[in-house]
Enzyme design. Structure first.
Site, PDB file in Angstrom:
ATOM      1  N   ALA A  63      -3.039   3.774  -7.433  1.00 22.78           N
ATOM      2  CA  ALA A  63      -3.018   5.289  -7.139  1.00 22.78           C
ATOM      3  C   ALA A  63      -1.508   5.643  -6.956  1.00 22.78           C
ATOM      4  O   ALA A  63      -0.571   4.838  -6.729  1.00 22.78           O
ATOM      5  CB  ALA A  63      -3.776   5.227  -5.704  1.00 22.78           C
ATOM      6  N   GLY A 107      -5.609   0.898  -8.235  1.00 21.85           N
ATOM      7  CA  GLY A 107      -6.455   2.062  -8.650  1.00 21.85           C
ATOM      8  C   GLY A 107      -6.426   1.543 -10.135  1.00 21.85           C
ATOM      9  O   GLY A 107      -7.348   1.877 -10.957  1.00 21.85           O
ATOM     10  N   GLU A 110      -8.968  -0.924 -10.796  1.00 16.45           N
ATOM     11  CA  GLU A 110     -10.264  -0.391 -10.603  1.00 16.45           C
ATOM     12  C   GLU A 110     -10.637   0.409 -11.716  1.00 16.45           C
ATOM     13  O   GLU A 110     -11.643   0.606 -11.980  1.00 16.45           O
ATOM     14  CB  GLU A 110     -10.275   0.562  -9.134  1.00 16.45           C
ATOM     15  N   GLU A 130      -3.245  -3.710  -2.727  1.00 15.69           N
ATOM     16  CA  GLU A 130      -3.372  -2.637  -1.570  1.00 15.69           C
ATOM     17  C   GLU A 130      -2.927  -3.293  -0.099  1.00 15.69           C
ATOM     18  O   GLU A 130      -2.366  -2.741   0.542  1.00 15.69           O
ATOM     19  CB  GLU A 130      -4.916  -1.920  -1.602  1.00 15.69           C
TER      20      GLU A 130
HETATM   21  N1  3HC Z   1       2.760   5.148  -6.519  1.00 15.50           N
HETATM   22  C1  3HC Z   1       3.742   6.032  -6.732  1.00 15.50           C
HETATM   23  N2  3HC Z   1       5.096   5.467  -6.919  1.00 15.50           N
HETATM   24  C2  3HC Z   1       5.226   4.329  -7.618  1.00 15.50           C
HETATM   25  C3  3HC Z   1       3.933   3.398  -7.626  1.00 15.50           C
HETATM   26  C4  3HC Z   1       2.794   3.983  -7.249  1.00 15.50           C
HETATM   27  N3  3HC Z   1       1.754   3.273  -7.207  1.00 15.50           N
HETATM   28  N4  3HC Z   1       4.608   2.218  -8.012  1.00 15.50           N
HETATM   29  C5  3HC Z   1       5.525   2.599  -8.508  1.00 15.50           C
HETATM   30  N5  3HC Z   1       6.193   3.445  -8.196  1.00 15.50           N
HETATM   31  C6  3HC Z   1       7.422   4.102  -8.233  1.00 15.50           C
HETATM   32  C7  3HC Z   1       8.544   3.374  -7.508  1.00 15.50           C
HETATM   33  O1  3HC Z   1       8.684   3.754  -5.979  1.00 15.50           O
HETATM   34  C8  3HC Z   1       9.921   3.489  -8.180  1.00 15.50           C
HETATM   35  O2  3HC Z   1      10.245   4.809  -7.802  1.00 15.50           O
HETATM   36  P1  3HC Z   1      11.903   5.030  -7.864  1.00 15.50           P
HETATM   37  O3  3HC Z   1      12.367   4.729  -9.391  1.00 15.50           O
HETATM   38  O4  3HC Z   1      11.916   6.527  -7.273  1.00 15.50           O
HETATM   39  O5  3HC Z   1      12.484   4.259  -6.773  1.00 15.50           O
HETATM   40  C9  3HC Z   1       9.163   3.552  -9.597  1.00 15.50           C
HETATM   41  O6  3HC Z   1       7.847   3.826  -9.735  1.00 15.50           O
HETATM   42  C10 3HC Z   1       9.325   2.055 -10.518  1.00 15.50           C
HETATM   43  O7  3HC Z   1       8.900   1.365  -9.636  1.00 15.50           O
HETATM   44  P2  3HC Z   1       9.618  -0.018  -9.366  1.00 15.50           P
HETATM   45  O8  3HC Z   1      11.008   0.081  -9.141  1.00 15.50           O
HETATM   46  O9  3HC Z   1       8.904  -0.721  -8.581  1.00 15.50           O
HETATM   47  O10 3HC Z   1       9.500  -0.917 -11.103  1.00 15.50           O
HETATM   48  P3  3HC Z   1       9.260  -2.172 -11.354  1.00 15.50           P
HETATM   49  O11 3HC Z   1       9.073  -2.165 -12.753  1.00 15.50           O
HETATM   50  O12 3HC Z   1      10.158  -3.139 -10.693  1.00 15.50           O
HETATM   51  O13 3HC Z   1       7.602  -2.693 -10.809  1.00 15.50           O
HETATM   52  C11 3HC Z   1       5.509  -2.259 -10.419  1.00 15.50           C
HETATM   53  C12 3HC Z   1       6.517  -2.099 -11.323  1.00 15.50           C
HETATM   54  C13 3HC Z   1       5.067  -3.906 -10.289  1.00 15.50           C
HETATM   55  C14 3HC Z   1       4.148  -1.721 -10.876  1.00 15.50           C
HETATM   56  C15 3HC Z   1       5.594  -2.088  -9.093  1.00 15.50           C
HETATM   57  O14 3HC Z   1       6.121  -0.705  -9.022  1.00 15.50           O
HETATM   58  C16 3HC Z   1       4.457  -2.107  -8.054  1.00 15.50           C
HETATM   59  O15 3HC Z   1       4.029  -3.087  -7.695  1.00 15.50           O
HETATM   60  N6  3HC Z   1       4.068  -0.752  -7.655  1.00 15.50           N
HETATM   61  C17 3HC Z   1       2.775  -0.787  -6.776  1.00 15.50           C
HETATM   62  C18 3HC Z   1       1.741  -1.125  -7.120  1.00 15.50           C
HETATM   63  C19 3HC Z   1       0.569  -0.896  -6.037  1.00 15.50           C
HETATM   64  O16 3HC Z   1       0.836  -1.449  -5.027  1.00 15.50           O
HETATM   65  N7  3HC Z   1      -0.541  -0.508  -6.491  1.00 15.50           N
HETATM   66  C20 3HC Z   1      -1.528  -0.236  -5.716  1.00 15.50           C
HETATM   67  C21 3HC Z   1      -1.374   1.182  -5.090  1.00 15.50           C
HETATM   68  S1  3HC Z   1      -2.811   1.627  -3.870  1.00 15.50           S
HETATM   69  C22 3HC Z   1      -4.078   2.024  -4.754  1.00 15.50           C
HETATM   70  O17 3HC Z   1      -4.047   1.716  -5.897  1.00 15.50           O
HETATM   71  C23 3HC Z   1      -5.222   2.490  -4.058  1.00 15.50           C
HETATM   72  C24 3HC Z   1      -6.553   2.428  -4.833  1.00 15.50           C
HETATM   73  O18 3HC Z   1      -7.318   1.279  -4.308  1.00 15.50           O
HETATM   74  C25 3HC Z   1      -7.304   3.446  -4.471  1.00 15.50           C
END
Ligand code: 3HC
Ligand code: NAI
Length: 709
Positions: A63, A107, A110, A130
């Site tokens: 998400a 997500g 999911e 998450e």
């Molecule tokens: N939402 C919004 N922005 C995100 C994002 C997300 N899920 N994931 C990454 N970004 C953004 C980062 O903030 C960063 O922004 P910036 O360049 O402005 O600083 C940019 O994308 C690139 O991210 P990274 O620097 O982290 O890039 P990497 O290549 O090092 O890593 C990744 C990529 C492994 C995908 C890492 O970004 C990550 O772990 N992201 C989060 C994953 C996550 O936690 N997902 C779950 C979200 S909650 C959810 O899905 C709820 C659901 O159950 C409904």
């Protein structure tokens, strides 16, 4: 469809591609685009099957985390969009094959699980991270994952959030096939095969085989809860994640989804989730340095050298070897060199024995480390890190030597924890190349480097240092030069208050227990014993002349050092330790020394409350943190938060000291600081910035925003 989601055709297979760089987060427009594409493909009589794929470097990373803040601050309704979208996909009569590369996280996984089949390249990873954001999967992850992979795997993945590599995901039943070669072509072929099989599309919601044995489920849930207790002290989300997985094992799918939604909401609106989301973006924000362009050409770091192979030098050397960078490892004698190398070997061997490194990887890393007794090859190094004893005269001598042999463009970094970087730089003819790289102990484990910019450190040296930190798998935090820099300068205040509280009536165990229960990795006194009380004793002696006359100083720790009680290393410090055991044991002798010292100093001992211990220690961090911010030693409050979380064991779910102060309310914090000033004098002089923010109803987060973050 839209720019975010496109629909194309490969013969009789529709290909839906998500294009929301950089990580294809499910931002507004993406779920809508997917559903519209699925519906269009469903209607199209020439389409037999569907492939869903991410454009660019990854599938869906989850998400859009930025949206959560909008929901909790009431700017936006709760994002109810995803679940119905997934329902439409799952109910589609044509087989949908999800094609995964990069990461399918949160997500993203999911969404993948709502497809009927999943294929992936071998390097892909899936996960439900998450809980690292203080929430649980909120779009069916806790319900579909157990049905695909069983309760044990789902509980582990949802409660701890670690990524699962594709081969393991295949074994667990999360994905159906690993594709060698072109992913989309492989997925299209798979979709065609499924469509031709004539079998009804497989819906994860209908699978029951892996959750059908209550005994197996109960054992897995109990093990999951046990693991959460051990690994996730104080955290809400992992517990709730297991509750949600339990619901999958007991309830019909729709009721399970309702339970998941309820638990998700509880987590999302918690302070923990807000703090952990702050930390997620904080980790990325600290990499952005105002005034230093991202496009600045960096100094290529192909070879490194470390001077001093003691506690820190050894760990720093391992970091370079771990990153595949050949590194010279210099000591003053063969004996010291052998000792340092022996410790490195022992550390690697321990990791091998835990199964986290192969023997072959260990051998490769050891081969990158070249032990030396002279500077002979140092002109090959692109960076030289000094980690000799903490003595200015010695450091200056080493830097003068380095100045003679290092290449003009090499970075000269010092690992000093307190000394003036500018004075160290003055020993060279090239202060622009000099910078502090303050690693934390143990340097091969702790994920942060405090990067100390000297007055003349060049932008290129700063930018390279920040990028290098990332390459070493660390978070670099840029700070200004002052005594103790950002981290230890603040920590000094925290430690001081912990010790004053002892003199005023608290016990060692009480102070530590209160801060441990707050979430700190260790209490302040146990930390002192771990780091070695002699270290700060030496620093105190070195800087004693700078103490304002008559200022109150802690009275007990010097006495402990004079008695040879240096902490764990001598088997006694604030606590006593039994041979070969690091468990701190209360020591009546210390209590006696504290009481006698207080009596001699005329301090009347009284009962000290938990609240006072928290306020005195934590607000001392906040007040000094505000001074540090105002002076520009820290670029932003979030830099302080990240350094404290990564370097000092501050609980991430509290968001760091400055974020925590915001959650308490700066008015309240400021009022307490003023009260402490009245009671305890000028050491508690309120920071003018804290005063200003409190009086104008602002927060440290507002301060950061005003700086453009
Ligand atoms: N939402 C919004 N922005 C995100 C994002 C997300 N899920 N994931 C990454 N970004 C953004 C980062 O903030 C960063 O922004 P910036 O360049 O402005 O600083 C940019 O994308 C690139 O991210 P990274 O620097 O982290 O890039 P990497 O290549 O090092 O890593 C990744 C990529 C492994 C995908 C890492 O970004 C990550 O772990 N992201 C989060 C994953 C996550 O936690 N997902 C779950 C979200 S909650 C959810 O899905 C709820 C659901 O159950 C409904
Ligand atoms: P240490 O005492 O374990 O190691 C220092 C090593 O430097 C010794 O092995 C010594 O033989 C070697 N040495 C001295 N002069 C040398 C020279 N000219 N050439 C090569 N080697 C030389 O000390 P430690 O703890 O590793 O500290 C090193 C530096 O790291 C200090 O500046 C300290 O303040 C800093 N630091 C220490 C931390 C800690 O927790 N120990 C944490 C962060 C920084």
């Amino acid at each position: 469809m839209s720019e975010l989601v496109t629909l194309s055709k490969d013969g009789d297979i529709a290909v839906i591609t998500i294009n929301n760089p950089p990580v294809n987060a499910l931002s507004p427009g993406v779920p809508e685009g997917i559903v519209a594409s699925v519906q269009a493909a469903q209607k199209d009589g020439s389409v037999k099957g569907i492939v869903l794929v991410g454009g660019g470097r990854t599938f869906i990373a989850g998400a859009d985390i930025k949206e959560f803040g909008k929901i909790t601050s009431g700017q936006k309704d709760r994002n109810v969009g995803l679940h119905p979208v997934l329902q439409v996909m799952e109910d589609c009569p044509k087989p949908i094959v999800c094609a995964i590369h990069g990461t399918a996280f949160g997500g993203g996984l999911e969404t993948a699980m709502a497809c009927h089949y999943r294929v992936a390249v071998a390097s892909a990873q899936v996960g439900q991270p998450e809980c690292k954001l203080g929430i649980i999967p909120g779009a069916g992850g806790t319900q579909r994952l157990p049905r695909l992979a069983g309760v044990a795997v789902a509980a582990e993945m949802c409660a701890f959030g670690d990524p699962v590599p594709a081969p393991r995901a295949l074994q667990a039943g999360i994905i159906d096939k690993i594709i060698d070669g072109d992913l989309v072509a492989g997925a299209v072929a798979y979709a065609r095969e499924m469509a031709a099989s004539g079998k009804p599309s497989r819906r994860a919601r209908d699978l029951t085989g892996k959750i059908s044995d209550p005994k197996v489920n109960e054992a897995a849930l109990a093990a999951g809860r046990d693991a959460v207790k051990k690994r996730s002290r104080g955290l809400l989300a992992p517990r709730k994640a297991i509750d949600a997985v339990e619901a999958a094992s007991r309830l019909p799918f729709d009721q399970g989804i309702a339970k998941e939604a309820e638990l998700f909401k509880e987590c999302l609106f918690s302070d923990q989730s807000k703090a952990l989301i702050h930390v997620f973006f904080g980790e990325r924000a600290v990499a952005k340095i105002p005034g230093i362009s991202k496009d600045l050409p960096l100094i290529p770091i192909k070879r490194a050298a470390v001077v001093g192979g003691g506690t820190m030098g050894g760990g720093i050397t391992m970091n370079y070897a771990n990153a595949g960078i050949p590194v010279l490892f210099k000591e003053i004698s063969q004996e010291a060199l052998d000792k340092g190398l022996g410790i490195i070997k022992k550390n690697y061997a321990a990791t091998v024995s835990k199964g986290r490194l192969t023997q072959e990887q260990m051998d490769q890393r050891m081969a990158l480390i070249e032990p030396v007794l002279t500077y002979d090859k140092f002109e090959e190094a692109d960076i030289i890190v000094e980690a000799v004893f903490e003595e200015m005269a010695l450091k200056k001598r080493v830097f003068t030597e380095l100045d003679k042999i290092a290449r003009p463009d090499a970075i000269l970094a010092s690992n000093t924890s307190t000394l003036n970087i500018d004075e160290i730089a003055s020993a060279t003819s090239r202060p622009a190349q000099v910078i502090g790289h303050h690693f934390f102990s143990p340097a091969n484990v702790m994920r942060v480097i405090e990067i100390v910019r000297g007055k003349q450190s060049s932008p290129r040296v700063i930018a390279t240092s920040m990028a290098l930190a990332k390459k070493l798998n660390k978070v670099g935090i840029l700070v200004g030069n002052c005594r103790g820099f950002l981290g230890n300068r603040m920590f000094h205040h925290y430690q001081r208050e912990a010790q004053f509280l002892l003199e005023e009536g608290a016990t060692v165990e009480q102070v530590d227990a209160v801060l441990y229960d707050y979430g700190m990795a260790m209490g302040p006194l146990a930390v002192g014993d771990l780091a070695g009380l002699d270290v700060s004793w030496r620093i105190r002696k070195e800087f004693k002349h700078l103490d304002p006359p008559g200022i109150r100083v802690p009275l007990v720790s010097d006495q402990l050092c004079e008695l040879g009680r240096y902490g764990q290393k001598t088997g006694a410090g604030w606590y006593r330790y039994e041979a070969g055991n690091r468990t701190p044991l209360p020591d009546p002798q210390v209590q006696k020394i504290i009481e006698q010292t207080a009596a001699k100093a005329g301090i009347k001992r009284r009962a000290i409350s938990t609240e006072e211990i928290l306020e005195r220690t934590l607000y001392s961090l906040v007040n000094e943190g505000a001074n540090i911010l105002a002076e520009g030693i820290a670029l932003r409050a979030v830099d302080i938060d990240m350094l404290y979380i990564l370097g000092y064991g501050y609980p991430a779910y509290r968001g760091g000291p400055m974020w925590y102060a915001d959650t308490v309310g700066l008015k309240k914090v400021y009022a307490k600081v003023c009260e402490f000033e009245k009671q305890h004098g000028s050491l508690w002089a309120p920071s003018p910035l804290l005063k200003e923010l409190a009086e104008s109803g602002k927060t440290f987060a507002d301060f950061d925003k005003s700086k453009g973050e």
